[in-house]
Design a protein around this motif. Structure first.
Motif, PDB file in Angstrom:
ATOM      1  N   GLN A  78     -63.911 -83.046   8.431  1.00 29.38           N
ATOM      2  CA  GLN A  78     -62.837 -82.227   7.876  1.00 29.38           C
ATOM      3  C   GLN A  78     -63.343 -81.388   6.710  1.00 29.38           C
ATOM      4  O   GLN A  78     -64.450 -81.576   6.216  1.00 29.38           O
ATOM      5  N   MET A  79     -62.491 -80.469   6.249  1.00 29.13           N
ATOM      6  CA  MET A  79     -62.900 -79.511   5.228  1.00 29.13           C
ATOM      7  C   MET A  79     -61.990 -79.593   4.004  1.00 29.13           C
ATOM      8  O   MET A  79     -61.238 -80.549   3.833  1.00 29.13           O
ATOM      9  N   ARG A  80     -62.065 -78.574   3.155  1.00 30.46           N
ATOM     10  CA  ARG A  80     -61.289 -78.551   1.922  1.00 30.46           C
ATOM     11  C   ARG A  80     -59.973 -77.788   2.143  1.00 30.46           C
ATOM     12  O   ARG A  80     -59.978 -76.688   2.674  1.00 30.46           O
ATOM     13  N   PHE A  81     -58.890 -78.384   1.684  1.00 23.54           N
ATOM     14  CA  PHE A  81     -57.574 -77.776   1.828  1.00 23.54           C
ATOM     15  C   PHE A  81     -56.971 -77.537   0.445  1.00 23.54           C
ATOM     16  O   PHE A  81     -56.754 -78.483  -0.324  1.00 23.54           O
ATOM     17  N   TYR A  82     -56.708 -76.270   0.154  1.00 22.45           N
ATOM     18  CA  TYR A  82     -55.973 -75.903  -1.056  1.00 22.45           C
ATOM     19  C   TYR A  82     -54.581 -75.493  -0.580  1.00 22.45           C
ATOM     20  O   TYR A  82     -54.401 -74.442   0.027  1.00 22.45           O
ATOM     21  N   THR A  83     -53.613 -76.365  -0.809  1.00 21.32           N
ATOM     22  CA  THR A  83     -52.323 -76.250  -0.136  1.00 21.32           C
ATOM     23  C   THR A  83     -51.226 -75.793  -1.086  1.00 21.32           C
ATOM     24  O   THR A  83     -51.187 -76.176  -2.258  1.00 21.32           O
ATOM     25  N   THR A 132     -54.536 -82.944  -7.613  1.00 21.31           N
ATOM     26  CA  THR A 132     -55.745 -82.159  -7.863  1.00 21.31           C
ATOM     27  C   THR A 132     -56.961 -82.912  -7.341  1.00 21.31           C
ATOM     28  O   THR A 132     -57.302 -83.988  -7.838  1.00 21.31           O
ATOM     29  N   GLY A 133     -57.605 -82.361  -6.341  1.00 15.72           N
ATOM     30  CA  GLY A 133     -58.879 -82.894  -5.868  1.00 15.72           C
ATOM     31  C   GLY A 133     -58.806 -84.248  -5.211  1.00 15.72           C
ATOM     32  O   GLY A 133     -59.726 -85.058  -5.379  1.00 15.72           O
ATOM     33  N   LEU A 134     -57.746 -84.535  -4.455  1.00 14.31           N
ATOM     34  CA  LEU A 134     -57.648 -85.815  -3.762  1.00 14.31           C
ATOM     35  C   LEU A 134     -58.793 -85.961  -2.762  1.00 14.31           C
ATOM     36  O   LEU A 134     -59.192 -85.007  -2.120  1.00 14.31           O
ATOM     37  N   PHE A 186     -58.365 -82.251  -0.897  1.00 12.26           N
ATOM     38  CA  PHE A 186     -56.957 -81.847  -0.852  1.00 12.26           C
ATOM     39  C   PHE A 186     -56.442 -81.604  -2.260  1.00 12.26           C
ATOM     40  O   PHE A 186     -56.530 -82.476  -3.129  1.00 12.26           O
ATOM     41  N   THR A 187     -55.908 -80.401  -2.466  1.00 11.82           N
ATOM     42  CA  THR A 187     -55.342 -80.031  -3.765  1.00 11.82           C
ATOM     43  C   THR A 187     -53.976 -79.394  -3.550  1.00 11.82           C
ATOM     44  O   THR A 187     -53.810 -78.538  -2.673  1.00 11.82           O
TER      45      THR A 187
END
Length: 675
Positions: free
Chosen positions: A382-387, A406-408, A413-414
């Motif tokens: 999986q990748m980085r998600f800025y939601t 922030t930065g889970l 996940f942010t």
């Protein structure tokens, strides 16, 4: 005993016959044999053949090499070492893209990776001198390199194949990940008529037999502007097919700002109000009856309540499909432009269970309709998600009901931003304009929330600490939202700039508002392929003067603005190179534009460096990330290995450039790095 010596007869002079033979024939001199190659020619030919074999072997070795790096734990694969250097022998072919504005592409020969991070950059000579190269007998210098690297005889250097380059991993600044997965079951992009859509649906039904009134069919991608008759379709169109009659069908327009439904869905919706509420429209016939197309808020009011419930299993299927496709295209992160609280809970569960970073191998799985199946076995990380949070009631504040994150799971996940939606889309004529549409006198589009509510709503989120990101297409929508931003920021302009407020799309602005937005520090979150998709009809709807402030990326930068680039997938393709190409050429994929080979309004093109930054360092800035988007010291090694050089490849060959490997946190997440 005396030996009898016989003298060999001398050869006759040229032109003379020799003595007669015993058989009576005359002696004839044998013909001179053909000239034989000299030793030097032999050597030259051998060298040419050897050179050809070497070149061929170099090319083929990257196709057939047994020594290659792949996804961790993938069968037969070999993971990258914990410490390694990525180096080019072809010059500065690693583009680090420094985070600071004006940092350019930051081309270097090498980057050194320790664990998840870049720990050094520089020339190949620098890496060999400081870190040593394993297997070369050079143990490196004391400075800069950890003891265990020196004691191990130097660092492993992973060389780029000839002609290849490395960039930071691309980030798409405006996406809809779950929606992308949902719509992959029945994509309709490119269909050229209502009849073709019906044919695609029939093929789908034949491939998935046994459906009934509870077996929903959903899809996305139709676009009436590409049809011979440029009019909205109707529910009755579905009943022209015996295979589709009686089936619940919902097909979303390519921009997802309109939906076309079948008669049975109209029946499930039931009686509709005689008058539309603000921000939505039910398309009706001359008798006032719904035709089957719902625009913007009307979809939420009338269609959403009758759709089947989405489960976490279906959400995970959709996310897996999206991640698999995105990693294969070089994306290592996405900005998720709006999730409701239930979807946010799903993402938090995924993160808390370690599913946003661990390798997963999935198998074919049948799911309830309309979400048919998961594709066959594949491996992905999986990748980085800025939601961005999207409230169920978009006109009210819900920031106090959702916990910011922030930065889970180590930055995967942010959640610290909110997505608001001010108007519809230009394609469906829902964009809110200050003056009438040029091709629809008397129609200006509409705001999805009343104008007087915008400034208080923005200020409430701003004061509560949320980054506010607002979908704005039309010049009226942009004007109203900019007024709201300005009121929220107040007199502390520097603090306002640091809040990194964003306009999503920023598609059509008056020239004064464009300048105002840039000077306020508002980030223009642009999707370059929107311009190349809309360019065939945009000026017809806006006219020759208003178009000057539309899709105006270069003007925004020239006025001091910051940008971030994306695609808005599934509205457009998730392939970031299509956005890169559109940004630097202003042409369609086939090289055409309304203004010819030089592109549509070419004065608004971006440079290649600006486009590269727009997909790497600029999205990191727009998401408050201080450790992604760049391959400089201290940054996460999220990277892409390309088989060509995006900075120099011919424009006509740019879209043929391929992703060979995608790396997240120093590990290969997709593809293979052959050495």
């Amino acid at each position: 005993m005396s030996a009898v010596r016989q003298r060999k007869a001398a050869a006759p002079p040229p032109g003379c016959d020799g003595p007669a033979s015993a058989s009576g024939s005359r002696y004839q001199r044998a013909a001179r044999p053909p000239a034989r190659p000299t030793r030097s020619v032999h050597i030259a030919l051998s060298l040419v053949i050897l050179a050809c074999m070497i070149v061929y072997g170099q090319r083929q070795s990257f196709l057939k090499s047994k020594n290659s790096y792949t996804v961790d734990n993938l069968k037969g694969g070999k993971p990258l070492p914990e410490w390694y250097a990525v180096c080019s022998k072809d010059g500065k072919k690693v583009y680090t893209v420094p985070a600071d504005v004006g940092g350019g592409s930051g081309a270097v020969e090498c980057v050194v990776v320790g664990g998840k991070e870049v720990v050094d950059t520089g020339s190949l000579a620098h890496v060999r001198r400081v870190w040593g190269e394993k297997g070369k007998g050079n143990v490196g210098a004391v400075e800069g390199s950890p003891d265990h690297i020196r004691k191990a005889g130097g660092i492993t250097i992973v060389y780029l194949p000839p002609g290849h380059t490395v960039t930071p991993g691309f980030t798409d600044s405006h996406t809809h990940p779950l929606e992308y997965g949902y719509t992959r079951q029945l994509p309709l992009v490119g269909t050229k008529s209502v009849a073709e859509v019906i044919s695609v649906l029939e093929d789908y039904v034949k491939a998935h037999p046994g459906g009934g009134p509870d077996d929903w069919i959903t899809g996305m991608g139709w676009d009436e502007t590409k049809w011979p008759v440029k009019e909205f379709p109707t529910a009755a169109d579905f009943d022209t097919s015996p295979l589709l009659r009686g089936r619940p069908i919902v097909l979303y327009r390519v921009d997802v700002h309109a939906a076309w439904v079948s008669p049975i869905v109209l029946a499930k919706i039931g009686k509709l109000p005689d008058k539309d509420e603000e921000g939505g429209k039910v398309v009706r016939d001359e008798n006032g009856e719904a035709t089957g197309v719902f625009i913007d808020n009307a979809m939420r009011w009338h269609i959403n309540p009758v759709l089947p419930e989405v489960t976490d299993e279906i959400r995970e299927m959709a996310l897996n499909i999206m991640t698999r496709d995105a990693l294969a295209l070089g994306l290592t992160g996405v900005h998720d432009a709006g999730q409701n609280p239930k979807d946010l809970d799903f993402f938090k569960k995924m993160a808390n269970h370690g599913k946003l970073s661990a390798l997963a191998v999935t198998a074919e799985k049948v799911l309830p309709p309309p979400y048919r199946h998961l594709p066959p076995d594949h491996a992905y990380t999986q990748m980085r998600f800025y939601t961005m949070l999207m409230c169920v009631d978009r006109a009210t504040f819900c920031g106090d009901t959702v916990e910011r994150v922030t930065g889970l799971q180590d930055g995967r996940f942010t959640l610290q931003s909110v997505k608001l939606v001010s108007d519809g889309a230009l394609g469906s004529s829902g964009a809110a304009l200050l003056e009438d549409y040029s091709d629809q006198p008397g129609w200006k589009g509409f705001l999805l929330t009343e104008e007087e509510k915008w400034a208080p709503l923005i200020k409430k989120y701003y004061d509560d600490g949320w980054q506010v990101n607002v979908h704005c297409i039309g010049d009226r929508a942009n004007h109203v939202v900019l007024d709201g931003f300005e009121a929220a920021i107040g007199k502390d302009k520097a603090a306002g700039r640091e809040r990194r407020l964003r306009i999503e799309h920023a598609q059509i602005l008056t020239l004064p508002d464009l300048k105002r937005a840039a000077e306020m520090g508002i980030i223009g979150s642009y999707q370059p392929t929107h311009a190349t998709s809309d360019m065939w009809y945009a000026e017809d709807r806006l006219g020759p003067e208003r178009i000057k402030g539309a899709y105006a990326w270069r003007s925004y930068i020239n006025n001091g603005g910051r940008i971030a680039l994306g695609s808005d997938f599934p509205v457009e393709s998730p392939h970031p190179l299509k956005g890169f190409y559109a940004a630097v050429t202003r042409r369609a994929e086939d090289g055409t534009s309304p203004h010819g080979k030089n592109g549509w309004y070419p004065e608004e093109k971006l440079s290649r460096v600006e486009a590269l930054r727009g997909f790497t360092a600029d999205p990191a800035y727009a998401a408050f990330s201080n450790n992604t988007g760049s391959l400089t010291r201290g940054m996460r090694f999220d990277a892409v290995l390309w088989d060509d050089d995006l900075m120099t490849v011919d424009e006509d060959e740019m879209l043929q450039t391929k992703v060979m490997a995608t790396i997240v946190d120093g590990r290969i997440a997709y593809g293979e790095w052959k050495v």
